[in-house]
Design a protein around this motif. Structure first.
Motif, PDB file in Angstrom:
ATOM      1  N   GLY A   1       0.646  -1.125  -0.028  1.00 13.43           N
ATOM      2  CA  GLY A   1       0.197  -0.089  -0.031  1.00 13.43           C
ATOM      3  C   GLY A   1       0.732   1.320  -0.166  1.00 13.43           C
ATOM      4  O   GLY A   1       0.272   2.388   0.506  1.00 13.43           O
ATOM      5  N   CYS A   2       2.041   1.397  -0.762  1.00 14.40           N
ATOM      6  CA  CYS A   2       3.024   2.258  -0.518  1.00 14.40           C
ATOM      7  C   CYS A   2       3.119   3.261  -1.856  1.00 14.40           C
ATOM      8  O   CYS A   2       3.812   4.230  -1.803  1.00 14.40           O
ATOM      9  CB  CYS A   2       4.479   1.862  -0.024  1.00 14.40           C
ATOM     10  N   ARG A   3       2.307   2.745  -2.538  1.00 18.75           N
ATOM     11  CA  ARG A   3       2.407   3.705  -4.002  1.00 18.75           C
ATOM     12  C   ARG A   3       1.797   5.152  -3.899  1.00 18.75           C
ATOM     13  O   ARG A   3       0.593   5.248  -3.102  1.00 18.75           O
ATOM     14  CB  ARG A   3       1.346   2.962  -5.128  1.00 18.75           C
ATOM     15  N   GLY A   4       2.546   6.100  -3.931  1.00 22.24           N
ATOM     16  CA  GLY A   4       2.014   7.321  -3.540  1.00 22.24           C
ATOM     17  C   GLY A   4       2.189   7.973  -2.154  1.00 22.24           C
ATOM     18  O   GLY A   4       1.831   8.927  -1.933  1.00 22.24           O
ATOM     19  N   LEU A   5       2.738   6.821  -1.272  1.00 29.53           N
ATOM     20  CA  LEU A   5       2.876   7.224   0.065  1.00 29.53           C
ATOM     21  C   LEU A   5       4.069   8.508  -0.001  1.00 29.53           C
ATOM     22  O   LEU A   5       5.107   8.378  -0.703  1.00 29.53           O
ATOM     23  CB  LEU A   5       3.576   6.198   0.832  1.00 29.53           C
ATOM     24  N   ALA A   6       3.694   9.217   0.902  1.00 30.73           N
ATOM     25  CA  ALA A   6       4.477  10.884   1.084  1.00 30.73           C
ATOM     26  C   ALA A   6       4.862  10.897   2.428  1.00 30.73           C
ATOM     27  O   ALA A   6       4.109  10.755   3.348  1.00 30.73           O
ATOM     28  CB  ALA A   6       3.731  11.949   0.484  1.00 30.73           C
ATOM     29  N   VAL A   7       5.971  11.439   2.738  1.00 28.25           N
ATOM     30  CA  VAL A   7       6.467  12.204   4.038  1.00 28.25           C
ATOM     31  C   VAL A   7       7.099  13.449   3.470  1.00 28.25           C
ATOM     32  O   VAL A   7       8.126  13.533   3.035  1.00 28.25           O
ATOM     33  CB  VAL A   7       7.690  11.179   4.508  1.00 28.25           C
ATOM     34  N   GLY A   8       6.425  14.329   4.205  1.00 27.44           N
ATOM     35  CA  GLY A   8       7.062  15.785   3.843  1.00 27.44           C
ATOM     36  C   GLY A   8       6.828  15.996   2.364  1.00 27.44           C
ATOM     37  O   GLY A   8       6.028  15.883   1.665  1.00 27.44           O
ATOM     38  N   GLY A   9       7.925  16.426   1.781  1.00 24.08           N
ATOM     39  CA  GLY A   9       8.310  16.709   0.162  1.00 24.08           C
ATOM     40  C   GLY A   9       8.437  15.296  -0.669  1.00 24.08           C
ATOM     41  O   GLY A   9       8.699  15.767  -1.754  1.00 24.08           O
ATOM     42  N   ALA A  10       8.710  14.426   0.417  1.00 23.07           N
ATOM     43  CA  ALA A  10       9.275  13.018  -0.627  1.00 23.07           C
ATOM     44  C   ALA A  10       7.904  12.174  -0.680  1.00 23.07           C
ATOM     45  O   ALA A  10       7.028  11.907   0.255  1.00 23.07           O
ATOM     46  CB  ALA A  10      10.124  12.285   0.485  1.00 23.07           C
ATOM     47  N   GLN A  11       8.007  11.590  -2.077  1.00 23.78           N
ATOM     48  CA  GLN A  11       6.695  10.668  -2.252  1.00 23.78           C
ATOM     49  C   GLN A  11       7.376   9.375  -2.999  1.00 23.78           C
ATOM     50  O   GLN A  11       8.289   9.609  -3.995  1.00 23.78           O
ATOM     51  CB  GLN A  11       5.792  11.516  -3.212  1.00 23.78           C
ATOM     52  N   MET A  12       6.801   8.236  -2.731  1.00 25.63           N
ATOM     53  CA  MET A  12       7.122   7.140  -3.693  1.00 25.63           C
ATOM     54  C   MET A  12       5.945   7.328  -4.940  1.00 25.63           C
ATOM     55  O   MET A  12       4.878   7.820  -4.897  1.00 25.63           O
ATOM     56  CB  MET A  12       6.615   5.729  -3.129  1.00 25.63           C
ATOM     57  N   SER A  13       6.849   7.349  -6.164  1.00 28.86           N
ATOM     58  CA  SER A  13       6.002   7.703  -7.598  1.00 28.86           C
ATOM     59  C   SER A  13       4.825   6.815  -7.847  1.00 28.86           C
ATOM     60  O   SER A  13       4.786   5.497  -7.356  1.00 28.86           O
ATOM     61  CB  SER A  13       7.018   7.382  -8.490  1.00 28.86           C
ATOM     62  N   THR A  14       3.729   7.574  -8.103  1.00 28.43           N
ATOM     63  CA  THR A  14       2.433   6.904  -8.424  1.00 28.43           C
ATOM     64  C   THR A  14       2.859   6.072 -10.046  1.00 28.43           C
ATOM     65  O   THR A  14       2.031   5.345 -10.203  1.00 28.43           O
ATOM     66  CB  THR A  14       1.133   7.907  -8.422  1.00 28.43           C
ATOM     67  N   MET A  15       3.745   6.558 -10.679  1.00 30.84           N
ATOM     68  CA  MET A  15       3.814   5.894 -12.025  1.00 30.84           C
ATOM     69  C   MET A  15       4.691   4.797 -11.735  1.00 30.84           C
ATOM     70  O   MET A  15       4.341   3.687 -12.360  1.00 30.84           O
ATOM     71  CB  MET A  15       4.802   6.961 -12.743  1.00 30.84           C
ATOM     72  N   HIS A  16       5.789   4.792 -10.965  1.00 32.18           N
ATOM     73  CA  HIS A  16       6.639   3.731 -10.491  1.00 32.18           C
ATOM     74  C   HIS A  16       6.958   3.704  -9.087  1.00 32.18           C
ATOM     75  O   HIS A  16       7.887   4.526  -8.997  1.00 32.18           O
ATOM     76  CB  HIS A  16       7.869   3.716 -11.648  1.00 32.18           C
TER      77      HIS A  16
END
Length: 323
Positions: free
Chosen positions: A248-263
């Motif tokens: 469930g970590c696609r798109g997960l964000a912390v502050g200004g950092a994010q796991m890409s929704t594309m990859h």
């Protein structure tokens, strides 16, 4: 050392013969593709291999040395990097020479994409995968970089390197001790150049393979974002992105950092991310994947430097039972 400038002043005459550039207090956010991270005490860009050897012979062992490439696969913590950061110059280490119908001698600072272009021009196959790797040869040699089913170890004949005392070493392919995204060559060696071998191939066939690599990158990877490429190594028998997605970590964000929704194995700086944001996001992902599937993801991105006081991050957020 009470300041970055004092590092240069302290060594004084020891550095008098150095021809390369010494720059104090360089923000690593200007170097890394993430555009985040604290300052390096002093950045050294040697003019050539002999200049680097002279520098190594004259810098005391107790002063830390850190080697960086183009900064594409690098996360620098916000407290910065102590000692000297060495970055090989394009002028002194970025050339490539075709030395036989199937061999290329290339400097460690040559961009992987440029190496692929040199091979194309010479009709040497087996280098097309470098067209899609956003780094330089030195990093590829160190981590056995690969893509599209090909790895660096398949191309290496020999590697030139300098040790911490400035001594020259020439390593064979076997000496490099390659495995998946890893070389067991001594960590203190600074790779300066390599001889690589492919095979004769029609340039049009090579070009078609490079076009496939480019198309793949553009359609499945966030290449126009501030990213460090693949964040984690693929675990045995599966893909990192699949495990990240299942947790469930696609798109997960912390502050200004994010796991890409594309990859979702690509971590991106959406504009305001600090080194702390990026690393905390990565360890959060590792903790969630561990909890979901029992898989311990390993970082592919190299993390360097010091945390700011009071802002450390435990691996897996300290949740793994054997930590």
């Amino acid at each position: 050392m009470s300041s970055q400038t004092n590092l240069i002043e302290r060594l004084g005459e020891r550095l008098a013969g150095i021809r390369g550039r010494l720059t104090p207090n360089v923000g690593m956010d200007t170097v890394t593709w993430f555009r985040a991270g604290g300052p390096a005490d002093t950045l050294f860009q040697p003019q050539d291999e002999e200049d680097l050897a002279e520098f190594l012979r004259n810098v005391p062992e107790e002063i830390p040395l850190t080697i960086v490439g183009v900064g594409s696969n690098l996360l620098v913590r916000d407290g910065g990097i102590r000692g000297f950061v060495i970055r090989l110059s394009a002028k002194g280490f970025g050339s490539a020479e075709v030395i036989s119908p199937t061999r290329i001698r290339a400097g460690a600072a040559i961009p992987d994409k440029r190496l692929a272009a040199v091979a194309l021009e010479a009709g040497i196959g087996g280098f097309h995968f470098y067209h899609g790797i956003p780094g330089a040869l030195g990093g590829a040699l160190r981590m056995n970089a690969g893509a599209n089913g090909v790895e660096t170890r398949e191309r290496v004949v020999e590697v030139r390197a300098l040790d911490r005392q400035g001594n020259l070493h020439v390593l064979s392919n076997a000496d490099m001790g390659y495995s998946y995204r890893h070389s067991s060559a001594p960590a203190d060696l600074i790779f300066t150049s390599a001889i690589l071998e492919g095979y004769q191939e029609d340039p049009e066939v090579i070009r078609a393979k490079m076009d496939e690599v480019q198309h793949h990158r553009e359609t499945v990877q966030p290449i126009r974002e501030k990213t460090g490429g693949s964040t984690f190594k693929n675990p045995p028998g599966t893909s990192a992105w699949k495990e990240i997605d299942k947790a469930g970590c696609r798109g997960l964000a912390v502050g200004g950092a994010q796991m890409s929704t594309m990859h979702c194995n690509f971590m991106i700086n959406t504009g305001t991310a600090t080194g702390y944001d990026l690393e905390l996001l990565g360890e959060t992902v590792r903790a969630r994947v561990l909890a979901h599937s029992g898989i311990r993801l390993e970082w592919e991105i190299k993390r360097l430097g010091d945390f700011e006081p009071g802002r450390t991050i435990e691996p897996f957020l300290g949740t793994a039972p054997d930590l």
